[in-house]
Design an enzyme around this catalytic site. Structure first.
Site, PDB file in Angstrom:
ATOM      1  N   SER A 145      12.595   2.204   0.597  1.00  0.00           N
ATOM      2  CA  SER A 145      12.227   3.540   0.106  1.00  0.00           C
ATOM      3  C   SER A 145      13.505   4.320  -0.138  1.00  0.00           C
ATOM      4  CB  SER A 145      11.381   4.264   1.158  1.00  0.00           C
ATOM      5  OG  SER A 145      11.275   5.644   0.847  1.00  0.00           O
ATOM      6  N   TYR A 159      10.095   6.302  10.108  1.00  0.00           N
ATOM      7  CA  TYR A 159       9.948   5.767   8.745  1.00  0.00           C
ATOM      8  C   TYR A 159      11.325   5.549   8.101  1.00  0.00           C
ATOM      9  CZ  TYR A 159       8.070   5.145   4.035  1.00  0.00           C
ATOM     10  OH  TYR A 159       7.743   4.634   2.792  1.00  0.00           O
TER      11      TYR A 159
HETATM   12  P1  NAP Z   1      -0.722   2.415   1.127  1.00  0.00           P
HETATM   13  O1  NAP Z   1      -1.645   2.589  -0.011  1.00  0.00           O
HETATM   14  O2  NAP Z   1      -1.024   3.115   2.402  1.00  0.00           O
HETATM   15  O3  NAP Z   1      -0.515   0.870   1.384  1.00  0.00           O
HETATM   16  C1  NAP Z   1       0.006   0.347   2.584  1.00  0.00           C
HETATM   17  C2  NAP Z   1      -0.458  -1.086   2.717  1.00  0.00           C
HETATM   18  O4  NAP Z   1       0.117  -1.647   3.897  1.00  0.00           O
HETATM   19  C3  NAP Z   1      -1.966  -1.207   2.838  1.00  0.00           C
HETATM   20  O5  NAP Z   1      -2.402  -2.280   2.054  1.00  0.00           O
HETATM   21  C4  NAP Z   1      -2.179  -1.499   4.313  1.00  0.00           C
HETATM   22  O6  NAP Z   1      -3.326  -2.311   4.466  1.00  0.00           O
HETATM   23  C5  NAP Z   1      -0.925  -2.302   4.623  1.00  0.00           C
HETATM   24  N1  NAP Z   1      -0.607  -2.336   6.032  1.00  0.00           N
HETATM   25  C6  NAP Z   1      -0.382  -1.309   6.876  1.00  0.00           C
HETATM   26  N2  NAP Z   1      -0.169  -1.753   8.118  1.00  0.00           N
HETATM   27  C7  NAP Z   1      -0.277  -3.107   8.067  1.00  0.00           C
HETATM   28  C8  NAP Z   1      -0.164  -4.136   9.021  1.00  0.00           C
HETATM   29  N3  NAP Z   1       0.095  -3.873  10.326  1.00  0.00           N
HETATM   30  N4  NAP Z   1      -0.338  -5.415   8.621  1.00  0.00           N
HETATM   31  C9  NAP Z   1      -0.601  -5.691   7.326  1.00  0.00           C
HETATM   32  N5  NAP Z   1      -0.713  -4.767   6.374  1.00  0.00           N
HETATM   33  C10 NAP Z   1      -0.555  -3.484   6.749  1.00  0.00           C
HETATM   34  O7  NAP Z   1       0.735   2.934   0.744  1.00  0.00           O
HETATM   35  P2  NAP Z   1       1.782   2.472  -0.380  1.00  0.00           P
HETATM   36  O8  NAP Z   1       2.487   3.704  -0.780  1.00  0.00           O
HETATM   37  O9  NAP Z   1       1.153   1.627  -1.400  1.00  0.00           O
HETATM   38  O10 NAP Z   1       2.801   1.637   0.509  1.00  0.00           O
HETATM   39  C11 NAP Z   1       3.263   0.333   0.144  1.00  0.00           C
HETATM   40  C12 NAP Z   1       4.734   0.209   0.525  1.00  0.00           C
HETATM   41  O11 NAP Z   1       5.505   1.037  -0.333  1.00  0.00           O
HETATM   42  C13 NAP Z   1       5.027   0.671   1.958  1.00  0.00           C
HETATM   43  O12 NAP Z   1       5.968  -0.196   2.549  1.00  0.00           O
HETATM   44  C14 NAP Z   1       5.653   2.046   1.739  1.00  0.00           C
HETATM   45  O13 NAP Z   1       6.481   2.411   2.795  1.00  0.00           O
HETATM   46  C15 NAP Z   1       6.398   1.802   0.439  1.00  0.00           C
HETATM   47  N6  NAP Z   1       6.759   3.013  -0.298  1.00  0.00           N
HETATM   48  C16 NAP Z   1       5.794   3.783  -0.855  1.00  0.00           C
HETATM   49  C17 NAP Z   1       6.175   4.931  -1.571  1.00  0.00           C
HETATM   50  C18 NAP Z   1       5.156   5.815  -2.242  1.00  0.00           C
HETATM   51  O14 NAP Z   1       5.552   6.873  -2.755  1.00  0.00           O
HETATM   52  N7  NAP Z   1       3.893   5.449  -2.306  1.00  0.00           N
HETATM   53  C19 NAP Z   1       7.521   5.251  -1.697  1.00  0.00           C
HETATM   54  C20 NAP Z   1       8.468   4.446  -1.104  1.00  0.00           C
HETATM   55  C21 NAP Z   1       8.086   3.314  -0.412  1.00  0.00           C
HETATM   56  P3  NAP Z   1      -4.315  -2.348   5.706  1.00  0.00           P
HETATM   57  O15 NAP Z   1      -4.449  -0.943   6.202  1.00  0.00           O
HETATM   58  O16 NAP Z   1      -5.563  -2.910   5.106  1.00  0.00           O
HETATM   59  O17 NAP Z   1      -3.685  -3.290   6.690  1.00  0.00           O
END
Ligand code: NAP
Length: 253
Positions: A145, A159
């Site tokens: 991130s 985080y």
């Molecule tokens: P999200 O919609 O909340 O997705 C997070 C995913 O991680 C979900 O599929 C969740 O699935 C899974 N997850 C959480 N805990 C887990 C565990 N213990 N084991 C396996 N799976 C797990 O959020 P997102 O934004 O798409 O996040 C995806 C990645 O992008 C993350 O690493 C986040 O830090 C990164 N990111 C996002 C942004 C942004 O602006 N959206 C920016 C920078 C980085 P379950 O709950 O079904 O397990």
């Protein structure tokens, strides 16, 4: 090989963790569109099944494996399931993640460890399980991130540490495996993109990010997925150990 052919992933097998919502769904779709078969993983099986159906609707094979990446045994079982289904695995996208925003004086050890367990340790357990099976070269993309490199306006020690740790992990594993095992390891540093996680952020954070982002808007997951395909494919065959910001210029010095 023509230049656009280098981006194709036909015949490849990719694991995407955190593929039940948000960016993981966009990554699975893009990898399938580029030609890969998929193994999708997360804890929520019902939502994961929707991703599997999306991949199959694009004409690719897909298996969904309920996985909690904070458990090393479940990470090994996920890679074993990929091997049992497809006989090989080529690409690992370490995308599973949880958010946190807790003032440092209030954060408990359990809260801090809980975030590190998924975001950083989970990625390492997955990378270890993947590299133990890969014999013919492979690719790992860790989803870090911009908050691993720059503060974001919320109290996010856990985080930010986890995402900075992923950048160090990326460099170290690239050093260990790029030559010896032919596994390239890179990271993406996304800015702000719509997802379940970012939906929980206060509106003022969206407004602040837009103000601090030279392009003046948040990202579209397809813009991030396009960079993932570059890192996952032979289009980046001489690239390893780097973290690529996809952030509309947020990190620009
Ligand atoms: P999200 O919609 O909340 O997705 C997070 C995913 O991680 C979900 O599929 C969740 O699935 C899974 N997850 C959480 N805990 C887990 C565990 N213990 N084991 C396996 N799976 C797990 O959020 P997102 O934004 O798409 O996040 C995806 C990645 O992008 C993350 O690493 C986040 O830090 C990164 N990111 C996002 C942004 C942004 O602006 N959206 C920016 C920078 C980085 P379950 O709950 O079904 O397990």
């Amino acid at each position: 090989m023509g230049i656009l052919e280098r981006f194709r992933l036909d015949g490849k097998v990719a694991i995407v963790t955190g593929a039940s919502s948000g960016l993981g769904v966009a990554f699975a779709k893009a990898l399938a569109e580029a030609g890969a078969d998929l193994v999708v993983a997360a804890r929520r099986v019902e939502k994961l099944t929707q991703t599997k159906e999306l991949v199959e609707s694009l004409g690719r094979r897909c298996t969904a494996v309920a996985t909690d990446v904070s458990d090393p045994d479940q990470c090994s079982a996920l890679v074993a399931a990929a091997m049992a289904t497809f006989g090989k695995v080529d690409i690992l996208v370490n995308n599973a993640g949880v958010g946190s925003a807790i003032p440092a004086t209030k954060e408990t050890p359990e809260q801090f460890r809980g975030v590190l367990d998924v975001n950083l340790m989970g990625a390492y357990w997955m990378a270890q399980a993947f590299a133990r099976e890969v014999t013919n070269g492979g690719v790992i993309v860790n989803i870090s991130s911009v908050l691993g490199l720059h503060p974001g306006g919320l109290p996010q020690a856990a985080y930010a540490s986890s995402k900075a740790g992923l950048i160090g992990l990326t460099r170290d594993l690239a050093g260990q495996w790029s030559g010896r095992k032919g596994i390239r390891v890179n990271a993406l540093a996304p800015g702000l993109f719509p997802s379940e996680m970012s939906d929980e952020l206060p509106e003022r954070i969206f407004e602040q990010m837009k103000l601090l982002t030279p392009m003046g808007r948040i990202g579209d997951p397809e813009e991030l997925a396009a960079t993932l395909i570059w890192l996952a494919s032979d289009a980046s065959s001489y690239v390893t150990g780097i973290t690529v910001p996809v952030d509309g210029g947020y990190l620009m010095p």
